[in-house]
Design a protein around this motif. Structure first.
Motif, mmCIF file in Angstrom:
data_model
loop_
_atom_site.group_PDB
_atom_site.id
_atom_site.type_symbol
_atom_site.label_atom_id
_atom_site.label_comp_id
_atom_site.label_asym_id
_atom_site.label_seq_id
_atom_site.Cartn_x
_atom_site.Cartn_y
_atom_site.Cartn_z
ATOM 1 N N CYS A 249 0.864 -1.177 0.000
ATOM 2 C CA CYS A 249 0.000 0.000 0.000
ATOM 3 C C CYS A 249 0.899 1.224 0.000
ATOM 4 O O CYS A 249 1.603 1.483 0.980
ATOM 5 C CB CYS A 249 -0.905 -0.012 1.224
ATOM 6 N N ALA A 250 0.880 1.952 -1.098
ATOM 7 C CA ALA A 250 1.705 3.145 -1.230
ATOM 8 C C ALA A 250 0.853 4.380 -1.004
ATOM 9 O O ALA A 250 -0.283 4.455 -1.471
ATOM 10 C CB ALA A 250 2.337 3.197 -2.616
ATOM 11 N N ALA A 251 1.414 5.333 -0.284
ATOM 12 C CA ALA A 251 0.685 6.565 0.035
ATOM 13 C C ALA A 251 1.274 7.740 -0.725
ATOM 14 O O ALA A 251 2.495 7.872 -0.824
ATOM 15 C CB ALA A 251 0.740 6.826 1.526
ATOM 16 N N PHE A 252 0.386 8.583 -1.227
ATOM 17 C CA PHE A 252 0.782 9.774 -1.978
ATOM 18 C C PHE A 252 0.054 10.981 -1.415
ATOM 19 O O PHE A 252 -1.087 10.880 -1.005
ATOM 20 C CB PHE A 252 0.448 9.613 -3.461
ATOM 21 N N GLY A 253 0.749 12.108 -1.379
ATOM 22 C CA GLY A 253 0.112 13.345 -0.967
ATOM 23 C C GLY A 253 -0.063 13.506 0.517
ATOM 24 O O GLY A 253 -0.814 14.354 0.985
ATOM 25 N N ARG A 254 0.692 12.760 1.284
ATOM 26 C CA ARG A 254 0.537 12.832 2.737
ATOM 27 C C ARG A 254 1.137 14.122 3.280
ATOM 28 O O ARG A 254 2.224 14.519 2.879
ATOM 29 C CB ARG A 254 1.212 11.637 3.395
ATOM 30 N N THR A 255 0.417 14.737 4.203
ATOM 31 C CA THR A 255 0.929 15.942 4.840
ATOM 32 C C THR A 255 1.066 15.778 6.344
ATOM 33 O O THR A 255 1.765 16.526 6.988
ATOM 34 C CB THR A 255 0.008 17.146 4.561
ATOM 35 N N PHE A 256 0.391 14.798 6.909
ATOM 36 C CA PHE A 256 0.463 14.573 8.342
ATOM 37 C C PHE A 256 1.765 13.859 8.657
ATOM 38 O O PHE A 256 2.193 12.978 7.936
ATOM 39 C CB PHE A 256 -0.724 13.723 8.796
ATOM 40 N N SER A 257 2.373 14.219 9.765
ATOM 41 C CA SER A 257 3.712 13.706 10.041
ATOM 42 C C SER A 257 3.721 12.303 10.609
ATOM 43 O O SER A 257 4.712 11.589 10.508
ATOM 44 C CB SER A 257 4.446 14.646 10.997
ATOM 45 N N SER A 258 2.631 11.898 11.207
ATOM 46 C CA SER A 258 2.589 10.539 11.752
ATOM 47 C C SER A 258 1.187 9.977 11.559
ATOM 48 O O SER A 258 0.215 10.724 11.513
ATOM 49 C CB SER A 258 2.979 10.524 13.218
ATOM 50 N N TYR A 259 1.088 8.689 11.449
ATOM 51 C CA TYR A 259 -0.179 8.073 11.101
ATOM 52 C C TYR A 259 -0.114 6.588 11.406
ATOM 53 O O TYR A 259 0.956 5.976 11.338
ATOM 54 C CB TYR A 259 -0.488 8.293 9.609
ATOM 55 N N ALA A 260 -1.219 6.028 11.711
ATOM 56 C CA ALA A 260 -1.332 4.585 11.863
ATOM 57 C C ALA A 260 -1.932 4.023 10.574
ATOM 58 O O ALA A 260 -2.661 4.711 9.867
ATOM 59 C CB ALA A 260 -2.226 4.252 13.043
ATOM 60 N N MET A 261 -1.614 2.786 10.280
ATOM 61 C CA MET A 261 -2.131 2.138 9.076
ATOM 62 C C MET A 261 -2.876 0.876 9.447
ATOM 63 O O MET A 261 -2.532 0.194 10.421
ATOM 64 C CB MET A 261 -0.981 1.789 8.129
ATOM 65 N N GLY A 262 -3.870 0.565 8.652
ATOM 66 C CA GLY A 262 -4.652 -0.634 8.899
ATOM 67 C C GLY A 262 -4.957 -1.359 7.607
ATOM 68 O O GLY A 262 -4.920 -0.778 6.518
ATOM 69 N N TRP A 263 -5.235 -2.632 7.749
ATOM 70 C CA TRP A 263 -5.700 -3.469 6.641
ATOM 71 C C TRP A 263 -7.072 -4.027 7.010
ATOM 72 O O TRP A 263 -7.280 -4.511 8.129
ATOM 73 C CB TRP A 263 -4.734 -4.618 6.384
ATOM 74 N N PHE A 264 -7.969 -3.965 6.043
ATOM 75 C CA PHE A 264 -9.300 -4.519 6.200
ATOM 76 C C PHE A 264 -9.602 -5.360 4.966
ATOM 77 O O PHE A 264 -8.917 -5.266 3.948
ATOM 78 C CB PHE A 264 -10.342 -3.387 6.332
ATOM 79 N N ARG A 265 -10.639 -6.169 5.061
ATOM 80 C CA ARG A 265 -11.034 -6.951 3.899
ATOM 81 C C ARG A 265 -12.541 -7.114 3.864
ATOM 82 O O ARG A 265 -13.206 -7.052 4.891
ATOM 83 C CB ARG A 265 -10.357 -8.322 3.902
ATOM 84 N N LYS A 266 -13.048 -7.324 2.660
ATOM 85 C CA LYS A 266 -14.472 -7.550 2.485
ATOM 86 C C LYS A 266 -14.666 -8.686 1.497
ATOM 87 O O LYS A 266 -14.252 -8.595 0.337
ATOM 88 C CB LYS A 266 -15.175 -6.291 1.981
ATOM 89 N N ALA A 267 -15.299 -9.739 1.984
ATOM 90 C CA ALA A 267 -15.623 -10.888 1.157
ATOM 91 C C ALA A 267 -17.068 -10.752 0.662
ATOM 92 O O ALA A 267 -17.882 -10.083 1.307
ATOM 93 C CB ALA A 267 -15.452 -12.172 1.950
ATOM 94 N N PRO A 268 -17.404 -11.380 -0.447
ATOM 95 C CA PRO A 268 -18.774 -11.303 -0.964
ATOM 96 C C PRO A 268 -19.779 -11.772 0.066
ATOM 97 O O PRO A 268 -19.607 -12.826 0.685
ATOM 98 C CB PRO A 268 -18.735 -12.236 -2.182
ATOM 99 N N GLY A 269 -20.803 -10.975 0.281
ATOM 100 C CA GLY A 269 -21.841 -11.352 1.208
ATOM 101 C C GLY A 269 -21.498 -11.167 2.674
ATOM 102 O O GLY A 269 -22.299 -11.528 3.549
ATOM 103 N N LYS A 270 -20.325 -10.623 2.946
ATOM 104 C CA LYS A 270 -19.906 -10.414 4.332
ATOM 105 C C LYS A 270 -19.619 -8.945 4.583
ATOM 106 O O LYS A 270 -19.395 -8.179 3.660
ATOM 107 C CB LYS A 270 -18.662 -11.255 4.645
ATOM 108 N N GLU A 271 -19.613 -8.594 5.863
ATOM 109 C CA GLU A 271 -19.269 -7.244 6.241
ATOM 110 C C GLU A 271 -17.755 -7.045 6.125
ATOM 111 O O GLU A 271 -16.975 -8.002 6.225
ATOM 112 C CB GLU A 271 -19.709 -6.977 7.684
#
Length: 127
Positions: free
Chosen positions: A22-44
């Motif tokens: 996951c590449a980030a572009f245009g970031r201006t905030f100096s610190s940040y947390a990152m997360g991964w999520f997923r969505k399968a068909p028919g699921k939340e």
């Protein structure tokens, strides 16, 4: 405006490894947390993993703990999700997300706390 771009998805056989980026572009905030999520068909959409800006803190969903590893390269504005021993149940669209934070060890599994989202990358695990 921050833009997040995921890559690395595709078709993988169960048991083989796959690494998402996951590449980030245009970031201006100096610190940040990152997360991964997923969505399968028919699921939340569900939480997968999170990592603090300092990379000193990581957090995983029970369903992937011990199999997936998230890491980050702050110098190159990239975060990774290494998927080891994937299972057919891991088939989903995977999204990365960014949370602006002034706390270097901040991370969260709550999707509503994230400020930016990528467009997602499809991962299909065949049996």
């Amino acid at each position: 405006q921050v833009q997040l771009v995921e890559s690395g998805g595709g078709l993988v056989q169960a048991g083989n490894s796959l690494t998402l980026s996951c590449a980030a572009f245009g970031r201006t905030f100096s610190s940040y947390a990152m997360g991964w999520f997923r969505k399968a068909p028919g699921k939340e959409r569900e939480f997968v993993a999170a990592i603090s800006w300092s990379a000193g803190a990581t957090y995983y969903a029970d369903s992937v703990k011990g199999r997936f590893t998230t890491s980050r390269d702050n110098a190159n504005n990239t975060v990774y999700l290494q998927m080891n021993s994937p299972k057919p149940d891991d088939t989903a669209v995977y999204y990365c997300a960014e949370k602006n934070s002034n706390r270097p060890y901040d991370y969260t599994a709550r999707s509503y706390e994230y400020d930016y989202w990528g467009q997602g990358t499809q991962v299909t695990v065949s049996s």
